[in-house]
Motif scaffolding. Sequence first.
Motif, PDB file in Angstrom:
ATOM      1  N   GLY A  21      22.827 -11.875   4.592  1.00 45.73           N
ATOM      2  CA  GLY A  21      22.416 -12.919   3.635  1.00 45.73           C
ATOM      3  C   GLY A  21      23.463 -14.017   3.553  1.00 45.73           C
ATOM      4  N   ARG A  22      23.518 -14.678   2.372  1.00 46.25           N
ATOM      5  CA  ARG A  22      24.484 -15.766   2.175  1.00 46.25           C
ATOM      6  C   ARG A  22      25.874 -15.379   2.667  1.00 46.25           C
ATOM      7  NH1 ARG A  22      22.161 -16.732  -3.690  1.00 46.25           N
ATOM      8  NH2 ARG A  22      21.886 -14.534  -3.299  1.00 46.25           N
ATOM      9  N   MET A  23      26.342 -14.206   2.251  1.00 44.37           N
ATOM     10  CA  MET A  23      27.720 -13.815   2.553  1.00 44.37           C
ATOM     11  C   MET A  23      27.838 -13.166   3.938  1.00 44.37           C
ATOM     12  SD  MET A  23      29.334 -14.971   0.089  1.00 44.37           S
ATOM     13  CE  MET A  23      30.958 -14.313   0.430  1.00 44.37           C
ATOM     14  N   GLU A  42      20.526  -5.834   9.707  1.00 35.78           N
ATOM     15  CA  GLU A  42      19.606  -6.203   8.611  1.00 35.78           C
ATOM     16  C   GLU A  42      18.600  -5.079   8.377  1.00 35.78           C
ATOM     17  OE1 GLU A  42      18.431  -7.950   6.213  1.00 35.78           O
ATOM     18  OE2 GLU A  42      20.058  -9.385   5.938  1.00 35.78           O
ATOM     19  N   GLN A  43      17.679  -5.311   7.431  1.00 33.58           N
ATOM     20  CA  GLN A  43      16.801  -4.199   7.082  1.00 33.58           C
ATOM     21  C   GLN A  43      15.530  -4.140   7.924  1.00 33.58           C
ATOM     22  OE1 GLN A  43      15.752  -4.443   2.982  1.00 33.58           O
ATOM     23  NE2 GLN A  43      16.006  -6.642   2.892  1.00 33.58           N
ATOM     24  N   ALA A  98      27.726  -6.063   3.151  1.00 35.93           N
ATOM     25  CA  ALA A  98      27.456  -7.265   2.338  1.00 35.93           C
ATOM     26  C   ALA A  98      25.994  -7.301   1.914  1.00 35.93           C
ATOM     27  CB  ALA A  98      27.830  -8.518   3.120  1.00 35.93           C
ATOM     28  N   VAL A  99      25.495  -6.167   1.422  1.00 34.56           N
ATOM     29  CA  VAL A  99      24.122  -6.114   0.896  1.00 34.56           C
ATOM     30  C   VAL A  99      24.170  -6.467  -0.595  1.00 34.56           C
ATOM     31  CG1 VAL A  99      23.341  -4.454   2.640  1.00 34.56           C
ATOM     32  CG2 VAL A  99      24.182  -3.610   0.439  1.00 34.56           C
ATOM     33  N   GLU A 101      24.270  -6.798  -4.708  1.00 33.23           N
ATOM     34  CA  GLU A 101      25.202  -6.141  -5.637  1.00 33.23           C
ATOM     35  C   GLU A 101      24.516  -4.992  -6.388  1.00 33.23           C
ATOM     36  OE1 GLU A 101      28.219  -6.827  -5.425  1.00 33.23           O
ATOM     37  OE2 GLU A 101      29.290  -6.956  -7.309  1.00 33.23           O
ATOM     38  N   LYS A 106      24.542   0.059  -1.914  1.00 41.17           N
ATOM     39  CA  LYS A 106      25.811  -0.041  -1.170  1.00 41.17           C
ATOM     40  C   LYS A 106      26.305   1.352  -0.779  1.00 41.17           C
ATOM     41  CE  LYS A 106      27.457  -4.436  -3.131  1.00 41.17           C
ATOM     42  NZ  LYS A 106      27.605  -5.241  -1.921  1.00 41.17           N
ATOM     43  N   ASN A 126      32.058  -6.019   0.511  1.00 40.98           N
ATOM     44  CA  ASN A 126      32.237  -7.395   0.028  1.00 40.98           C
ATOM     45  C   ASN A 126      31.789  -7.508  -1.430  1.00 40.98           C
ATOM     46  OD1 ASN A 126      32.740 -10.264   0.413  1.00 40.98           O
ATOM     47  ND2 ASN A 126      30.526 -10.519   0.355  1.00 40.98           N
ATOM     48  N   SER A 128      31.469  -8.235  -5.204  1.00 40.67           N
ATOM     49  CA  SER A 128      32.277  -9.184  -5.977  1.00 40.67           C
ATOM     50  C   SER A 128      32.700  -8.610  -7.319  1.00 40.67           C
ATOM     51  CB  SER A 128      31.534 -10.504  -6.154  1.00 40.67           C
ATOM     52  OG  SER A 128      30.168 -10.330  -6.188  1.00 40.67           O
ATOM     53  N   HIS A 149      36.808  -9.012  -0.197  1.00 46.73           N
ATOM     54  CA  HIS A 149      35.947  -9.914  -0.978  1.00 46.73           C
ATOM     55  C   HIS A 149      36.101 -11.328  -0.432  1.00 46.73           C
ATOM     56  CE1 HIS A 149      35.129 -11.928  -5.119  1.00 46.73           C
ATOM     57  NE2 HIS A 149      34.064 -11.959  -4.339  1.00 46.73           N
ATOM     58  N   PHE A 150      35.061 -11.763   0.295  1.00 48.72           N
ATOM     59  CA  PHE A 150      35.051 -13.111   0.878  1.00 48.72           C
ATOM     60  C   PHE A 150      34.474 -14.087  -0.144  1.00 48.72           C
ATOM     61  CE2 PHE A 150      35.857 -12.306   5.453  1.00 48.72           C
ATOM     62  CZ  PHE A 150      35.790 -10.921   5.476  1.00 48.72           C
ATOM     63  N   ASN A 152      32.373 -17.937  -0.878  1.00 46.63           N
ATOM     64  CA  ASN A 152      31.200 -18.682  -0.429  1.00 46.63           C
ATOM     65  C   ASN A 152      31.493 -20.185  -0.411  1.00 46.63           C
ATOM     66  OD1 ASN A 152      28.572 -19.444   0.059  1.00 46.63           O
ATOM     67  ND2 ASN A 152      27.747 -18.652  -1.859  1.00 46.63           N
ATOM     68  N   VAL A 244      26.709 -19.786  -5.788  1.00 49.33           N
ATOM     69  CA  VAL A 244      26.800 -18.325  -5.693  1.00 49.33           C
ATOM     70  C   VAL A 244      25.414 -17.709  -5.803  1.00 49.33           C
ATOM     71  CG1 VAL A 244      27.616 -16.267  -6.929  1.00 49.33           C
ATOM     72  CG2 VAL A 244      29.162 -18.200  -6.570  1.00 49.33           C
TER      73      VAL A 244
HETATM   74  P1  NAI Z   1      21.964 -11.950  -0.311  1.00 51.84           P
HETATM   75  O1  NAI Z   1      20.845 -11.453  -1.135  1.00 51.84           O
HETATM   76  O2  NAI Z   1      21.991 -13.386   0.129  1.00 51.84           O
HETATM   77  O3  NAI Z   1      22.080 -11.079   1.038  1.00 51.84           O
HETATM   78  C1  NAI Z   1      21.957  -9.686   1.076  1.00 51.84           C
HETATM   79  C2  NAI Z   1      21.358  -9.317   2.417  1.00 51.84           C
HETATM   80  O4  NAI Z   1      21.349  -7.902   2.537  1.00 51.84           O
HETATM   81  C3  NAI Z   1      19.918  -9.803   2.604  1.00 51.84           C
HETATM   82  O5  NAI Z   1      19.847 -10.559   3.796  1.00 51.84           O
HETATM   83  C4  NAI Z   1      19.126  -8.508   2.687  1.00 51.84           C
HETATM   84  O6  NAI Z   1      18.006  -8.603   3.565  1.00 51.84           O
HETATM   85  C5  NAI Z   1      20.169  -7.557   3.225  1.00 51.84           C
HETATM   86  N1  NAI Z   1      19.829  -6.142   2.966  1.00 51.84           N
HETATM   87  C6  NAI Z   1      19.258  -5.595   1.865  1.00 51.84           C
HETATM   88  N2  NAI Z   1      19.067  -4.276   2.053  1.00 51.84           N
HETATM   89  C7  NAI Z   1      19.529  -3.982   3.298  1.00 51.84           C
HETATM   90  C8  NAI Z   1      19.583  -2.808   4.078  1.00 51.84           C
HETATM   91  N3  NAI Z   1      19.101  -1.653   3.616  1.00 51.84           N
HETATM   92  N4  NAI Z   1      20.126  -2.878   5.326  1.00 51.84           N
HETATM   93  C9  NAI Z   1      20.589  -4.033   5.811  1.00 51.84           C
HETATM   94  N5  NAI Z   1      20.545  -5.210   5.119  1.00 51.84           N
HETATM   95  C10 NAI Z   1      20.028  -5.178   3.876  1.00 51.84           C
HETATM   96  O7  NAI Z   1      23.297 -11.575  -1.105  1.00 51.84           O
HETATM   97  P2  NAI Z   1      24.751 -12.246  -0.985  1.00 51.84           P
HETATM   98  O8  NAI Z   1      24.864 -13.387  -1.913  1.00 51.84           O
HETATM   99  O9  NAI Z   1      25.066 -12.433   0.461  1.00 51.84           O
HETATM  100  O10 NAI Z   1      25.662 -11.087  -1.605  1.00 51.84           O
HETATM  101  C11 NAI Z   1      25.975  -9.932  -0.849  1.00 51.84           C
HETATM  102  C12 NAI Z   1      27.181  -9.259  -1.479  1.00 51.84           C
HETATM  103  O11 NAI Z   1      28.278 -10.183  -1.488  1.00 51.84           O
HETATM  104  C13 NAI Z   1      26.978  -8.833  -2.943  1.00 51.84           C
HETATM  105  O12 NAI Z   1      27.707  -7.660  -3.173  1.00 51.84           O
HETATM  106  C14 NAI Z   1      27.605  -9.994  -3.719  1.00 51.84           C
HETATM  107  O13 NAI Z   1      28.048  -9.607  -5.001  1.00 51.84           O
HETATM  108  C15 NAI Z   1      28.781 -10.319  -2.817  1.00 51.84           C
HETATM  109  N6  NAI Z   1      29.304 -11.673  -2.934  1.00 51.84           N
HETATM  110  C16 NAI Z   1      28.457 -12.740  -3.110  1.00 51.84           C
HETATM  111  C17 NAI Z   1      28.979 -14.020  -3.214  1.00 51.84           C
HETATM  112  C18 NAI Z   1      28.083 -15.204  -3.335  1.00 51.84           C
HETATM  113  O14 NAI Z   1      28.604 -16.325  -3.523  1.00 51.84           O
HETATM  114  N7  NAI Z   1      26.775 -15.069  -3.229  1.00 51.84           N
HETATM  115  C19 NAI Z   1      30.429 -14.275  -3.182  1.00 51.84           C
HETATM  116  C20 NAI Z   1      31.217 -13.087  -2.898  1.00 51.84           C
HETATM  117  C21 NAI Z   1      30.658 -11.837  -2.814  1.00 51.84           C
END
Ligand code: NAI
Length: 294
Positions: A21-23, A42-43, A98-99, A101, A106, A126, A128, A149-150, A152, A244
């Motif tokens: 995803g984003r991260m 990915e899933q 990075a799935v 939160e 996780k 990753n 947060s 912890h990266f 964005n 975020v």
């Molecule tokens: P997101 O929702 O954009 O991405 C999560 C990804 O994980 C999605 O592409 C989803 O399809 C995938 N996913 C879900 N279940 C899965 C599985 N069973 N197997 C493989 N992939 C799977 O979330 P985002 O924003 O990237 O956040 C991810 C982590 O990074 C969270 O823990 C968040 O707290 C942390 N984080 C987020 C920040 C942000 O600015 N958004 C900054 C720093 C950390």
Amino acid sequence: MTTGTGPAPALPQSVAVIGGGRMGAGIAQSFATAGAPVTVVEQSREAAEAVRGRIAGSLERAAGRGLIDAGPAEVLDRMAFADAVTGLDPATELVVEAVPEDAGLKARLLAAAERVVGEGTVLATNTSSLSVTELAAVLQRPARFLGMHFFNPVPASALIELVVAEDTDPSVVDRALAWTAALGKKDVVVKDSPGFASSRLGVALGLEAIRMVEEGVASAEAIDDAMRLGYKHPMGPLRLTDLVGLDVRLAIAEYLHATLGERFAPPRLLRDKVARGELGRSTGQGFHTWEKQR
Ligand code: NAI
């Protein structure tokens, strides 16, 4: 510090990123741009292909702005896209989870990855805000686990916060420090505690800014300008919340509320916006209006 055409010595020999995803996409892109082979998990096959497309677009934009030395195709060639952790190479040196939160999700994926990889692999999350020590409870080898912890957007951000859990081995922290430097980023090392250093302070500021909008103290633009121009923050707290993701911020606030107390109670306005699907930049509307992302 690259001396030849291969990966710089301090980079991991190979990296897997679970969740693109984003991260996760940004983390994968950063390691691949630096020269490491990266597999994104990915899933589903469709989701994996969509991540490839997003990273390709991001690399094209970075190349267009002269931000990367290698061509986008060359960087993409270092990347593979998979649909299950069971396919991971046991020799993978670093796995970054990075799935979303969600502690249960996780834990499940980290445990599944650990069953596939070898004893020498470092596992990182990753997250947060979640407790890295609690996530480690599902692992057979918690000494090889830490928080990386990266921030964005990952390719442009300067920092990785390294979160040391109760059982993390110091040699694992040393390796993570070397990888951080190889990515050209700075580190801060913190003891595992709710929200670490960055999210705890960042979310406190963000929630107060949301309460100020709720109370009609000032507009989102005005609040952001106050911090940007008055306090020299590169970005105001509400614009940062949009970047975020309001859903991500709400999940973190709920966790900090449960662990650190009332001062992190999520404001009504944040809950309402998430319920309406106003998640920030990704949906085109948050506290500000954004051009819809492709
Ligand atoms: P997101 O929702 O954009 O991405 C999560 C990804 O994980 C999605 O592409 C989803 O399809 C995938 N996913 C879900 N279940 C899965 C599985 N069973 N197997 C493989 N992939 C799977 O979330 P985002 O924003 O990237 O956040 C991810 C982590 O990074 C969270 O823990 C968040 O707290 C942390 N984080 C987020 C920040 C942000 O600015 N958004 C900054 C720093 C950390």
